[in-house]
Design a protein around this motif. Sequence first.
Motif, short mmCIF file in Angstrom:
data_model
loop_
_atom_site.label_atom_id
_atom_site.label_comp_id
_atom_site.label_asym_id
_atom_site.label_seq_id
_atom_site.Cartn_x
_atom_site.Cartn_y
_atom_site.Cartn_z
N UNK A 201 1.10 -1.29 -0.31
CA UNK A 201 -0.27 0.35 -0.41
C UNK A 201 0.87 1.15 -0.25
N UNK A 202 2.05 1.18 0.73
CA UNK A 202 3.06 2.37 0.65
C UNK A 202 3.42 3.10 -0.90
N UNK A 203 3.90 1.19 -1.64
CA UNK A 203 4.69 1.45 -2.55
C UNK A 203 2.97 2.07 -2.96
N UNK A 204 1.73 1.60 -3.11
CA UNK A 204 0.69 2.06 -4.49
C UNK A 204 0.44 3.23 -4.34
N UNK A 205 0.88 3.97 -2.76
CA UNK A 205 0.37 5.42 -2.74
C UNK A 205 1.74 6.58 -3.63
N UNK A 206 2.17 5.70 -3.94
CA UNK A 206 3.66 6.61 -4.74
C UNK A 206 2.63 7.12 -6.28
N UNK A 207 1.79 6.44 -6.29
CA UNK A 207 1.23 6.63 -7.79
C UNK A 207 2.62 6.60 -9.20
N UNK A 208 3.31 5.04 -8.84
CA UNK A 208 3.94 5.52 -10.23
C UNK A 208 3.68 5.29 -11.42
#
Length: 239
Positions: A201-208
């Motif tokens: 979820x933390x990575x997803x919030x970066x919105x790559x």
Amino acid sequence: MALVTEIGPDFYRISIYVPEMRLQFNHFLVKDDEPLLFHAGYNRMFGELYEAVAGVVDPKKLRWISFSHFEADECGSLNRWLEAAPAARPACNWLGALLSVNDFAIREARVLDENGVLATGARRFRFHSTAHLPHGWDAGLLFEETTGTLFTSDLFFHQGDVEPLTASDIVGRSRQALVELENGPLAYSVPYTPRTGAIFERLARLEPRTLATMHGSSYQGDGGRALRELAGVIREVFG
């Protein structure tokens, strides 16, 4: 022969395909004031990878060699790169430096703290710890903030000599590959821990906007959605 593809402005995907494994080994070169190579690669692939890098930048000018975790396909030829590039240093987190890199490497690592930034000129790489994801206590990923590019290491792993860059579904490909992996000799490669979902979820919030995948096609599109979908697959297969 290595295949070099520019998957974004000054971002180069260098792919070496191993037919016996049905697997691509992808390395990412960022051309900037301080060039960065993400994935030093297997020691046995050094010559081929070196020639490919030389077609883009002078290897002697490499400044940073980085990777997710200490493993042969990520950093087996690290010292050969450090010998070829006198100003280069490894870049990894404190755990990676303590547990492996500073004992193995001929040059001390630049330690990247959580949310620490490695600036290479026009590009800013922010470090995100991902302990045990895809595997390894020392695991972590770099996110380039100006282009929205996330170096995903073994996440989104899929097999075949596939296209360099896709906008189609890579989660389905990865699910198929992970199911096969879990039922074969490389089972248990991805530990599912109480922190796995939160890391995704933390990575997803970066919105790559670009996912630079080590094994398989890189992806352009809604990276946040793809990461959340992969989190569900990992939970289903390994959890």
